[in-house]
Design a protein around this motif. Structure first.
Motif, PDB file in Angstrom:
ATOM      1  N   VAL A 220       0.838  -1.198   0.000  1.00  0.00           N
ATOM      2  CA  VAL A 220       0.000   0.000   0.000  1.00  0.00           C
ATOM      3  C   VAL A 220       0.875   1.251   0.000  1.00  0.00           C
ATOM      4  O   VAL A 220       0.605   2.217  -0.734  1.00  0.00           O
ATOM      5  CB  VAL A 220      -0.950   0.019   1.215  1.00  0.00           C
ATOM      6  N   VAL A 221       1.924   1.242   0.806  1.00  0.00           N
ATOM      7  CA  VAL A 221       2.862   2.370   0.847  1.00  0.00           C
ATOM      8  C   VAL A 221       3.454   2.614  -0.537  1.00  0.00           C
ATOM      9  O   VAL A 221       3.517   3.764  -1.016  1.00  0.00           O
ATOM     10  CB  VAL A 221       3.987   2.121   1.869  1.00  0.00           C
ATOM     11  N   ASN A 222       3.870   1.556  -1.193  1.00  0.00           N
ATOM     12  CA  ASN A 222       4.468   1.696  -2.521  1.00  0.00           C
ATOM     13  C   ASN A 222       3.460   2.226  -3.536  1.00  0.00           C
ATOM     14  O   ASN A 222       3.801   3.077  -4.375  1.00  0.00           O
ATOM     15  CB  ASN A 222       5.021   0.346  -2.995  1.00  0.00           C
ATOM     16  N   GLU A 223       2.220   1.732  -3.456  1.00  0.00           N
ATOM     17  CA  GLU A 223       1.191   2.181  -4.394  1.00  0.00           C
ATOM     18  C   GLU A 223       0.901   3.671  -4.233  1.00  0.00           C
ATOM     19  O   GLU A 223       0.851   4.421  -5.224  1.00  0.00           O
ATOM     20  CB  GLU A 223      -0.092   1.372  -4.201  1.00  0.00           C
ATOM     21  N   ILE A 224       0.725   4.111  -2.985  1.00  0.00           N
ATOM     22  CA  ILE A 224       0.392   5.517  -2.748  1.00  0.00           C
ATOM     23  C   ILE A 224       1.593   6.418  -3.031  1.00  0.00           C
ATOM     24  O   ILE A 224       1.438   7.530  -3.558  1.00  0.00           O
ATOM     25  CB  ILE A 224      -0.128   5.712  -1.317  1.00  0.00           C
ATOM     26  N   THR A 225       2.797   5.950  -2.702  1.00  0.00           N
ATOM     27  CA  THR A 225       4.001   6.730  -2.994  1.00  0.00           C
ATOM     28  C   THR A 225       4.140   6.956  -4.493  1.00  0.00           C
ATOM     29  O   THR A 225       4.489   8.062  -4.949  1.00  0.00           O
ATOM     30  CB  THR A 225       5.253   6.035  -2.455  1.00  0.00           C
ATOM     31  N   THR A 226       3.849   5.923  -5.277  1.00  0.00           N
ATOM     32  CA  THR A 226       3.891   6.056  -6.737  1.00  0.00           C
ATOM     33  C   THR A 226       2.863   7.079  -7.220  1.00  0.00           C
ATOM     34  O   THR A 226       3.153   7.907  -8.089  1.00  0.00           O
ATOM     35  CB  THR A 226       3.627   4.700  -7.410  1.00  0.00           C
ATOM     36  N   ILE A 227       1.664   7.037  -6.625  1.00  0.00           N
ATOM     37  CA  ILE A 227       0.621   8.007  -6.989  1.00  0.00           C
ATOM     38  C   ILE A 227       1.087   9.419  -6.691  1.00  0.00           C
ATOM     39  O   ILE A 227       0.936  10.334  -7.511  1.00  0.00           O
ATOM     40  CB  ILE A 227      -0.684   7.693  -6.225  1.00  0.00           C
ATOM     41  N   ILE A 228       1.678   9.624  -5.509  1.00  0.00           N
ATOM     42  CA  ILE A 228       2.163  10.952  -5.118  1.00  0.00           C
ATOM     43  C   ILE A 228       3.239  11.424  -6.073  1.00  0.00           C
ATOM     44  O   ILE A 228       3.200  12.568  -6.580  1.00  0.00           O
ATOM     45  CB  ILE A 228       2.696  10.930  -3.671  1.00  0.00           C
ATOM     46  N   ASN A 229       4.220  10.570  -6.339  1.00  0.00           N
ATOM     47  CA  ASN A 229       5.324  10.972  -7.219  1.00  0.00           C
ATOM     48  C   ASN A 229       4.835  11.322  -8.624  1.00  0.00           C
ATOM     49  O   ASN A 229       5.332  12.269  -9.249  1.00  0.00           O
ATOM     50  CB  ASN A 229       6.358   9.856  -7.286  1.00  0.00           C
ATOM     51  N   ASN A 230       3.846  10.577  -9.105  1.00  0.00           N
ATOM     52  CA  ASN A 230       3.301  10.864 -10.446  1.00  0.00           C
ATOM     53  C   ASN A 230       2.526  12.165 -10.479  1.00  0.00           C
ATOM     54  O   ASN A 230       2.516  12.877 -11.492  1.00  0.00           O
ATOM     55  CB  ASN A 230       2.409   9.717 -10.902  1.00  0.00           C
ATOM     56  N   LYS A 231       1.872  12.487  -9.369  1.00  0.00           N
ATOM     57  CA  LYS A 231       1.044  13.687  -9.308  1.00  0.00           C
ATOM     58  C   LYS A 231       1.865  14.973  -9.200  1.00  0.00           C
ATOM     59  O   LYS A 231       1.443  16.033  -9.672  1.00  0.00           O
ATOM     60  CB  LYS A 231       0.084  13.607  -8.115  1.00  0.00           C
ATOM     61  N   ILE A 232       3.023  14.895  -8.533  1.00  0.00           N
ATOM     62  CA  ILE A 232       3.771  16.119  -8.231  1.00  0.00           C
ATOM     63  C   ILE A 232       5.001  16.290  -9.112  1.00  0.00           C
ATOM     64  O   ILE A 232       5.875  17.109  -8.802  1.00  0.00           O
ATOM     65  CB  ILE A 232       4.181  16.168  -6.746  1.00  0.00           C
ATOM     66  N   LYS A 233       5.095  15.555 -10.178  1.00  0.00           N
ATOM     67  CA  LYS A 233       6.230  15.690 -11.090  1.00  0.00           C
ATOM     68  C   LYS A 233       6.324  17.125 -11.606  1.00  0.00           C
ATOM     69  O   LYS A 233       5.300  17.720 -11.950  1.00  0.00           O
ATOM     70  CB  LYS A 233       6.065  14.732 -12.270  1.00  0.00           C
TER      71      LYS A 233
END
Length: 233
Positions: A220-233
């Motif tokens: 879950v941590v990895n999934e949400i971290t990926t979402i965050i990184n993709n959103k704030i590029k």
């Protein structure tokens, strides 16, 4: 990378919001804001002040009494080796706010408009000054409606009850409360949180749904971290 990033994680009780938010905040060096602990602390203060009894009768609380309570209540978070500590007017209440007598009443106190307005203002001040990960029931819909990232975290009632039961046993909190009682309490909180008049629990239209049922914390941590990184590029 953008500055002053706001990440909102909403969802029902025991969906894993706090656990996940703490890990991600630490990994990204963001400030973690536990809004649930803030409402629990106000609930404990209301109990201690005699404004609400353990039977859950909050109907007689006057707005004046609530305002006076809020003005007299400071809430602080401090890091420690055992995790984040919560202080009510310099008193460490980290364990006490997780007890069943607070857990059973927090939804009632959280539904009071004056309480919500006060704590929302406190939460926004923190979010406007820092990169934050904030979890709760109405972060993406009310507290931080313009957050860069919004997550709605869910899990089945049965799994959430199992998590709470294991946590209680591990910490030695409310060890006599059965799994069935915890499940009933969670269902009751879900109903109260989603049916209150002010800022009910609901998924923001632009939030991403993440179901943690049967999923490991790391995944879950990895999934949400990926979402965050993709959103704030």
């Amino acid at each position: 990378m953008k500055t002053n990033i706001q990440v909102a994680i909403d969802g029902p009780a025991s969906a894993g919001k706090s656990t996940i938010a703490k890990i991600i905040a630490k990994n990204l060096s963001y400030i973690y804001v536990d809004t649930g602990a803030m409402y629990r602390t106000i609930t404990l203060a209301a109990i201690n002040a005699g404004l609400i009894n353990l039977d859950g009768d909050a109907s007689e609380i006057s707005d004046v009494a609530i305002q006076q309570l809020l003005q007299a209540t400071q809430i602080k978070f401090k890091p420690s080796d055992d995790g984040q500590l919560v202080f009510l007017n310099e008193q460490d209440v980290s364990e006490e706010i997780r007890q069943s007598h607070v857990n059973n009443l927090v939804s009632l106190i959280a539904a009071i408009p004056t309480v919500r307005r006060d704590l929302v203002e406190r939460q926004r001040i923190i979010a406007n000054e820092n990169n934050v990960i904030m979890d709760g029931r109405d972060i993406g819909t009310t507290v931080l409606p313009h957050a860069a990232v919004k997550i709605f975290l869910v899990a089945s009632v049965a799994e959430r009850a199992q998590r709470r039961y294991r946590e209680n046993q591990l910490k030695g909190i409310d060890t006599k409360i059965t799994l069935a009682e915890i499940e009933a309490s969670i269902e009751r909180r879900d109903y109260l949180d989603s049916h209150r008049e002010v800022s009910p629990l609901t998924q923001a239209t632009d939030a991403i749904l993440v179901d943690t049922t049967g999923v490991t914390i790391n995944d879950v941590v990895n999934e949400i971290t990926t979402i965050i990184n993709n959103k704030i590029k």
